[in-house]
Design an enzyme around this catalytic site. Sequence first.
Site, PDB file in Angstrom:
ATOM      1  N   ASN A  40       1.394   3.144  -2.025  1.00 27.98           N
ATOM      2  CA  ASN A  40       0.833   4.990  -3.380  1.00 27.98           C
ATOM      3  C   ASN A  40       0.545   5.645  -2.453  1.00 27.98           C
ATOM      4  OD1 ASN A  40      -0.303   2.440  -3.603  1.00 27.98           O
ATOM      5  ND2 ASN A  40      -2.106   4.150  -4.246  1.00 27.98           N
ATOM      6  N   TYR A  82     -13.162  -4.611  11.501  1.00 28.65           N
ATOM      7  CA  TYR A  82     -11.894  -3.926  11.273  1.00 28.65           C
ATOM      8  C   TYR A  82     -10.821  -4.402  12.498  1.00 28.65           C
ATOM      9  CZ  TYR A  82      -8.137   0.037  10.907  1.00 28.65           C
ATOM     10  OH  TYR A  82      -7.344   0.455  11.171  1.00 28.65           O
ATOM     11  N   GLY A  84      -1.296   7.718   1.636  1.00 27.85           N
ATOM     12  CA  GLY A  84      -0.437   7.856   2.828  1.00 27.85           C
ATOM     13  C   GLY A  84       0.246   7.753   3.445  1.00 27.85           C
ATOM     14  N   ILE A  85       0.254   6.837   4.794  1.00 26.79           N
ATOM     15  CA  ILE A  85       1.069   6.209   5.435  1.00 26.79           C
ATOM     16  C   ILE A  85       2.255   5.700   4.644  1.00 26.79           C
ATOM     17  CG2 ILE A  85       0.194   7.078   7.554  1.00 26.79           C
ATOM     18  CD1 ILE A  85      -0.161   4.466   8.309  1.00 26.79           C
ATOM     19  N   GLY A  86       2.052   5.005   3.758  1.00 24.85           N
ATOM     20  CA  GLY A  86       2.996   3.976   2.838  1.00 24.85           C
ATOM     21  C   GLY A  86       3.431   4.725   2.170  1.00 24.85           C
ATOM     22  N   GLY A  91       1.010  -0.935  -0.089  1.00 28.77           N
ATOM     23  CA  GLY A  91      -0.233   0.016   0.116  1.00 28.77           C
ATOM     24  C   GLY A  91       0.768   0.998  -0.255  1.00 28.77           C
ATOM     25  N   SER A 112      -4.007  -0.645  14.989  1.00 24.89           N
ATOM     26  CA  SER A 112      -3.705   0.240  14.982  1.00 24.89           C
ATOM     27  C   SER A 112      -4.869   0.503  17.165  1.00 24.89           C
ATOM     28  CB  SER A 112      -6.226   0.123  14.596  1.00 24.89           C
ATOM     29  OG  SER A 112      -7.192   1.408  15.129  1.00 24.89           O
TER      30      SER A 112
END
Length: 309
Positions: free
Chosen positions: A25, A179, A27-29, A23, A152
């Site tokens: 590409n 989640y 956000g935090i990635g 992931g 999280s």
Amino acid sequence: MSKEKWTTDNIPNLTGKVIIVTGGNSGIGYESVKAFAEKGAQVVMASRSAEKAQVAKTEIRKSTPNGDIVVMALDLMDFASIRKFASDFKAKFDRLDVLLNNAGIMNTPYSLTKDGLESQMGTNHFGHFLLTGLLFDRITGTPNARVVNVSSGLHKSGKMDFDNLLFEKGQDYSPLSAYSRSKLANLLFTYELQRKFEASKSDNIAVAAHPGVSKTNLVNHLEKNWGYKLLLSVFQLVMQSQEQGALPQIRASVDPNVKGGEYYGPGGFNEMRGLPVIVPSNEASHNQADAAKLWAVSEKLTGVEYKFS
């Protein structure tokens, strides 16, 4: 509140290191890929959309023209895609210093992965469990390599129910419960993997991190919720940037002082924002019986078996 001040300035020289960011590409990635590339690592930006990843790579290269970023397609909702990614990666690279299992989906309506698993558990836990297992020979073959799983603060409301782990046919499903369960699973996986590393006297480590409350595209589904809209003005007061939200997982990935089994998150009020420090996880995340049971279920559902020396 901790007075410790760890920022991207503390990242060591990463020349010669190979790092995968799932992931990567957005956000935090994205921020993690950028930080690693700036310090000289060869970074594999694993993304479901190669097109979006290429755009992200181009953007990073504007500030880091010499950044060594390799875009590779990876859909964590599709075991066949995960297997192809692992095969392609091993054909190109003979080492893996950091596997940062960052990608995830949050608060989505009930749906299934291509392999018939509830999508949040399927993506956030089972997809990464399979990926880690398929790359395990590269990880264990690289001195001091580490696996970093992103959890999280919502793991604290997660409950493991092995009689209905995947909310079959939507039974008892709610977006938040699924989640939270997946984020608890991330920690159970991390701690069990670390115990297995220690039992086999490996120099590899497993670490976890969480970003606090950060404004990223993970909240897209929340923005359609009237309750979220009502509280948005309050959330804005505590939300931190995705750059700061990435710091806990960046630190977990590359700080040479990190130890296996540690969990990093923001050091501010209620772990919502702030610079990264070691934080506690709840009692359920340290339940070794649940961790062993989840491991066995994960190997069965993914078809991967971890080989410890």
